[in-house]
Design a protein around this motif. Structure first.
Motif, PDB file in Angstrom:
ATOM      1  N   GLN A 142       0.835  -1.207   0.000  1.00  0.00           N
ATOM      2  CA  GLN A 142       0.000   0.000   0.000  1.00  0.00           C
ATOM      3  C   GLN A 142       0.868   1.254   0.000  1.00  0.00           C
ATOM      4  O   GLN A 142       1.871   1.337   0.708  1.00  0.00           O
ATOM      5  N   PHE A 143       0.460   2.226  -0.802  1.00  0.00           N
ATOM      6  CA  PHE A 143       1.064   3.552  -0.806  1.00  0.00           C
ATOM      7  C   PHE A 143       0.035   4.530  -0.281  1.00  0.00           C
ATOM      8  O   PHE A 143      -0.987   4.781  -0.923  1.00  0.00           O
ATOM      9  N   SER A 144       0.272   5.089   0.919  1.00  0.00           N
ATOM     10  CA  SER A 144      -0.621   6.069   1.530  1.00  0.00           C
ATOM     11  C   SER A 144      -0.039   7.460   1.289  1.00  0.00           C
ATOM     12  O   SER A 144       1.067   7.765   1.759  1.00  0.00           O
ATOM     13  N   LEU A 145      -0.771   8.302   0.574  1.00  0.00           N
ATOM     14  CA  LEU A 145      -0.272   9.613   0.212  1.00  0.00           C
ATOM     15  C   LEU A 145      -0.135  10.505   1.436  1.00  0.00           C
ATOM     16  O   LEU A 145      -0.930  10.424   2.374  1.00  0.00           O
ATOM     17  N   ALA A 146       0.879  11.392   1.407  1.00  0.00           N
ATOM     18  CA  ALA A 146       1.220  12.202   2.568  1.00  0.00           C
ATOM     19  C   ALA A 146       0.221  13.315   2.834  1.00  0.00           C
ATOM     20  O   ALA A 146       0.121  13.802   3.963  1.00  0.00           O
ATOM     21  N   SER A 147      -0.526  13.731   1.814  1.00  0.00           N
ATOM     22  CA  SER A 147      -1.461  14.832   2.001  1.00  0.00           C
ATOM     23  C   SER A 147      -2.605  14.698   0.999  1.00  0.00           C
ATOM     24  O   SER A 147      -2.742  13.673   0.338  1.00  0.00           O
ATOM     25  N   MET A 148      -3.411  15.754   0.883  1.00  0.00           N
ATOM     26  CA  MET A 148      -4.609  15.703   0.058  1.00  0.00           C
ATOM     27  C   MET A 148      -4.260  16.062  -1.387  1.00  0.00           C
ATOM     28  O   MET A 148      -4.523  17.168  -1.860  1.00  0.00           O
ATOM     29  N   TYR A 149      -3.689  15.129  -2.091  1.00  0.00           N
ATOM     30  CA  TYR A 149      -3.314  15.329  -3.486  1.00  0.00           C
ATOM     31  C   TYR A 149      -4.361  14.714  -4.415  1.00  0.00           C
ATOM     32  O   TYR A 149      -4.947  13.682  -4.101  1.00  0.00           O
ATOM     33  N   THR A 150      -4.535  15.337  -5.573  1.00  0.00           N
ATOM     34  CA  THR A 150      -5.498  14.822  -6.541  1.00  0.00           C
ATOM     35  C   THR A 150      -4.828  14.144  -7.734  1.00  0.00           C
ATOM     36  O   THR A 150      -5.506  13.756  -8.681  1.00  0.00           O
ATOM     37  N   ALA A 151      -3.509  14.023  -7.687  1.00  0.00           N
ATOM     38  CA  ALA A 151      -2.798  13.362  -8.780  1.00  0.00           C
ATOM     39  C   ALA A 151      -1.596  12.617  -8.236  1.00  0.00           C
ATOM     40  O   ALA A 151      -0.940  13.076  -7.300  1.00  0.00           O
ATOM     41  N   VAL A 152      -1.307  11.479  -8.837  1.00  0.00           N
ATOM     42  CA  VAL A 152      -0.117  10.706  -8.485  1.00  0.00           C
ATOM     43  C   VAL A 152       0.362   9.973  -9.736  1.00  0.00           C
ATOM     44  O   VAL A 152      -0.442   9.447 -10.518  1.00  0.00           O
ATOM     45  N   GLY A 153       1.673  10.000  -9.950  1.00  0.00           N
ATOM     46  CA  GLY A 153       2.262   9.306 -11.084  1.00  0.00           C
ATOM     47  C   GLY A 153       3.541   8.613 -10.672  1.00  0.00           C
ATOM     48  O   GLY A 153       4.217   9.048  -9.736  1.00  0.00           O
ATOM     49  N   PHE A 154       3.896   7.528 -11.354  1.00  0.00           N
ATOM     50  CA  PHE A 154       5.079   6.764 -10.966  1.00  0.00           C
ATOM     51  C   PHE A 154       5.478   5.813 -12.082  1.00  0.00           C
ATOM     52  O   PHE A 154       4.669   5.436 -12.933  1.00  0.00           O
ATOM     53  N   TYR A 155       6.763   5.426 -12.069  1.00  0.00           N
ATOM     54  CA  TYR A 155       7.263   4.384 -12.952  1.00  0.00           C
ATOM     55  C   TYR A 155       7.065   3.030 -12.288  1.00  0.00           C
ATOM     56  O   TYR A 155       7.228   2.890 -11.072  1.00  0.00           O
ATOM     57  N   LEU A 156       6.773   2.007 -13.091  1.00  0.00           N
ATOM     58  CA  LEU A 156       6.783   0.618 -12.656  1.00  0.00           C
ATOM     59  C   LEU A 156       7.711  -0.153 -13.571  1.00  0.00           C
ATOM     60  O   LEU A 156       7.652  -0.006 -14.793  1.00  0.00           O
ATOM     61  N   THR A 157       8.579  -0.969 -12.995  1.00  0.00           N
ATOM     62  CA  THR A 157       9.411  -1.860 -13.798  1.00  0.00           C
ATOM     63  C   THR A 157       9.054  -3.309 -13.483  1.00  0.00           C
ATOM     64  O   THR A 157       8.797  -3.666 -12.344  1.00  0.00           O
ATOM     65  N   ASP A 158       9.016  -4.107 -14.544  1.00  0.00           N
ATOM     66  CA  ASP A 158       8.686  -5.528 -14.468  1.00  0.00           C
ATOM     67  C   ASP A 158       7.313  -5.804 -13.859  1.00  0.00           C
ATOM     68  O   ASP A 158       7.160  -6.730 -13.057  1.00  0.00           O
ATOM     69  N   PRO A 159       6.270  -5.019 -14.228  1.00  0.00           N
ATOM     70  CA  PRO A 159       4.950  -5.267 -13.636  1.00  0.00           C
ATOM     71  C   PRO A 159       4.070  -6.168 -14.480  1.00  0.00           C
ATOM     72  O   PRO A 159       2.961  -6.503 -14.070  1.00  0.00           O
ATOM     73  N   ASN A 160       4.528  -6.557 -15.688  1.00  0.00           N
ATOM     74  CA  ASN A 160       3.618  -7.179 -16.646  1.00  0.00           C
ATOM     75  C   ASN A 160       3.105  -8.546 -16.206  1.00  0.00           C
ATOM     76  O   ASN A 160       2.108  -9.024 -16.707  1.00  0.00           O
ATOM     77  N   ASP A 161       3.803  -9.180 -15.256  1.00  0.00           N
ATOM     78  CA  ASP A 161       3.338 -10.493 -14.826  1.00  0.00           C
ATOM     79  C   ASP A 161       2.711 -10.457 -13.434  1.00  0.00           C
ATOM     80  O   ASP A 161       2.575 -11.471 -12.776  1.00  0.00           O
ATOM     81  N   VAL A 162       2.331  -9.263 -12.968  1.00  0.00           N
ATOM     82  CA  VAL A 162       1.689  -9.145 -11.652  1.00  0.00           C
ATOM     83  C   VAL A 162       0.329  -9.834 -11.665  1.00  0.00           C
ATOM     84  O   VAL A 162      -0.001 -10.610 -10.783  1.00  0.00           O
ATOM     85  N   GLY A 163      -0.488  -9.545 -12.672  1.00  0.00           N
ATOM     86  CA  GLY A 163      -1.761 -10.236 -12.825  1.00  0.00           C
ATOM     87  C   GLY A 163      -2.742 -10.019 -11.695  1.00  0.00           C
ATOM     88  O   GLY A 163      -3.594 -10.858 -11.434  1.00  0.00           O
TER      89      GLY A 163
END
Length: 257
Positions: A142-163
């Motif tokens: 879980q990623f719990s945001l630090a404050s009241m943000y309305t946008a979040v973006g991030f890179y993911l590597t090797d996620p294609n087999d998470v399923g």
């Protein structure tokens, strides 16, 4: 709720059919880049161009873990807290048990020199960017945001087999679910890089990643939180490909993978 169809961001737009149980429901827009370093980096640039008051966690301020002694259940960062809710990798031969690491030891900040994984790496591709946060094959993170943000973006590597799924909890206690199995094609080569961008006109409280494989995981890097300048921005974007699995609903007492 009406979604206009317009392509404004690089990548695949995933704001699809919503199940809404409140009168003034949030509009949410989720985009995922195509696989590959160049497409992911272009998507980050496009995503950030829409935001203001951004903060980005690069994980470069952390000392990279060299073994299980450096793993922890929760990693506190400038953008929020990352927590292992359920470990994975029950088998001793799994990679998260290699090199002195432990699948049950929690999350870790890794770099290429100390990582037990070959398919995860820092993003964007920059000589000054060496670290990333690794799920260490967690079945739930879980990623719990630090404050009241309305946008979040991030890179993911090797996620294609998470399923599995990604659950998005909003400040109004509604939630959305993105079907990761529908987004990250298992046929893609191991080690693919993507950029994921999420915008809403209601603050985002947390993202929870559920995987369907206890011996699977992903890396996350350059996590940006911020605000959408005007509520009307999402209405103008209105990105959508129907049927890719984003559902919005009232928060229930428990979420199943």
């Amino acid at each position: 709720m009406k979604l206009a169809l317009a392509k404004q961001l690089t990548g695949i737009a995933l704001a699809s059919a919503f199940s809404v149980s409140v009168a003034n429901a949030a509009m949410i827009d989720v985009t995922v880049s195509g696989p590959g370093v160049a497409e992911a980096e272009a998507a980050e640039t496009d995503f950030l161009a829409f935001l203001k008051d951004t903060t980005t966690e690069t994980f470069e301020g952390f000392t990279a873990a060299t073994g299980s002694a450096d793993q922890t259940t929760t990693i506190n960062t400038s953008v929020g807290d990352f927590t292992q809710l359920q470990p994975g990798g029950d088998y001793p031969s799994e990679a998260c048990n290699d090199g002195g690491f432990s699948c049950a030891g929690g999350l870790a900040i890794l770099n290429s020199d100390t990582s037990p994984f070959s398919g995860r790496y820092p993003m964007p591709a920059d000589a000054d960017n060496q670290n990333w946060l690794d799920s260490m094959d967690s079945q739930q993170m879980q990623f719990s945001l630090a404050s009241m943000y309305t946008a979040v973006g991030f890179y993911l590597t090797d996620p294609n087999d998470v399923g599995g799924i990604m659950n998005i909890l909003f400040a109004d206690q509604t939630e959305g679910t993105l079907d990761l199995g529908a987004v990250f094609d298992p046929s893609l080569a191991s080690g693919s890089a993507f950029y994921v961008g999420i915008m809403s006109d209601v603050a985002i409280s947390s993202l929870t990643f559920y995987t369907n494989d206890e011996n699977d995981g992903f890396g996350i890097d350059n996590v940006t939180v911020g605000t959408v300048p005007e509520p009307g921005t999402l209405a103008l974007l209105g990105l959508g490909l129907v049927g890719l699995g984003v559902m919005k609903r009232r928060k229930s007492s428990d979420t199943a993978c």
